[in-house]
Design an enzyme around this catalytic site. Structure first.
Site, PDB file in Angstrom:
ATOM      1  CG  HIS A  36      -3.294   2.223  -9.678  1.00 32.73           C
ATOM      2  ND1 HIS A  36      -3.275   1.072  -8.382  1.00 32.73           N
ATOM      3  CD2 HIS A  36      -3.112   1.135 -10.923  1.00 32.73           C
ATOM      4  CE1 HIS A  36      -2.452   0.918  -8.602  1.00 32.73           C
ATOM      5  NE2 HIS A  36      -2.442   0.267 -10.097  1.00 32.73           N
ATOM      6  CD  GLU A  53      -6.846   0.761 -11.659  1.00 31.65           C
ATOM      7  OE1 GLU A  53      -6.371   1.847 -12.571  1.00 31.65           O
ATOM      8  OE2 GLU A  53      -7.079   0.524 -11.205  1.00 31.65           O
ATOM      9  CG  ASP A  64      -3.725   4.152  -5.556  1.00 37.45           C
ATOM     10  OD1 ASP A  64      -2.944   4.979  -5.910  1.00 37.45           O
ATOM     11  OD2 ASP A  64      -2.747   3.549  -5.223  1.00 37.45           O
ATOM     12  NE  ARG A 112      -4.792  -4.540 -10.602  1.00 36.82           N
ATOM     13  CZ  ARG A 112      -3.661  -3.885 -10.602  1.00 36.82           C
ATOM     14  NH1 ARG A 112      -3.426  -2.757  -9.850  1.00 36.82           N
ATOM     15  NH2 ARG A 112      -2.450  -4.052 -11.514  1.00 36.82           N
TER      16      ARG A 112
END
Length: 165
Positions: free
Chosen positions: A118, A95, A90, A66
């Protein structure tokens, strides 16, 4: 514990697993640091400026966990200043906000950064395993048995716990 084919030290083999106090030393030794922990109050900002300062100048940070586990400004700074070799990002800091850019900083302008959406989880094996677990839980549900692999249940159950219906 070495990966002899590519002469790379693997810092997460059983003989080298430790606790948070070992993180600076592991950062100094690792060619690639892969972040793969859940986002919890204890892990938010875990990879901060101090921890990043221990990385090799050629080291690459890979975050598949995260975004907020890594201090956004600290990572941007060490990358911009060339203090580490690079980063593979990633996951992002914003987000869940559809009106915001994924980061406050323009990581895309950096030649030592590789960015993905991601998608590190997206493999055939992951899809097959997910499908297998769903089918197994449907069978359990149909027979009135406890479900498995609950991520968040109604009473705060965590992964690995089961729930009766």
């Amino acid at each position: 514990c070495l990966a002899f084919a590519v002469e790379m030290v693997i810092a997460a083999c059983p003989s080298r697993i430790g606790n948070d106090t070992m993180l600076p030393r592991l950062m100094e030794e690792a060619d690639f640091v892969v972040i793969s922990v859940p986002l919890l109050p204890a892990t938010r900002g875990m990879i901060n400026a101090d921890i990043l300062s221990h990385m090799k100048s050629s080291g690459v940070l890979v975050n598949i966990a995260r975004g907020p586990i890594v201090d956004e400004f600290a990572l941007y700074s060490v990358l911009k200043e060339g203090k580490i070799g690079g980063a593979v990002i990633d996951v992002w800091w914003q987000e869940m906000d559809p009106d915001a850019w994924p980061s406050r900083f323009d990581f895309s302008a950096m030649p030592n950064v590789w960015m993905t959406l991601h998608t590190s989880f997206n493999t055939l094996e992951a899809h097959e395993e997910g499908t297998r677990q769903i089918a197994a839980n449907l069978d359990l549900f149909a027979t009135g048995k406890p479900l498995q692999h609950i991520v968040r249940g109604p009473s705060g159950l965590s992964s690995g716990d089961s729930i009766s219906i």
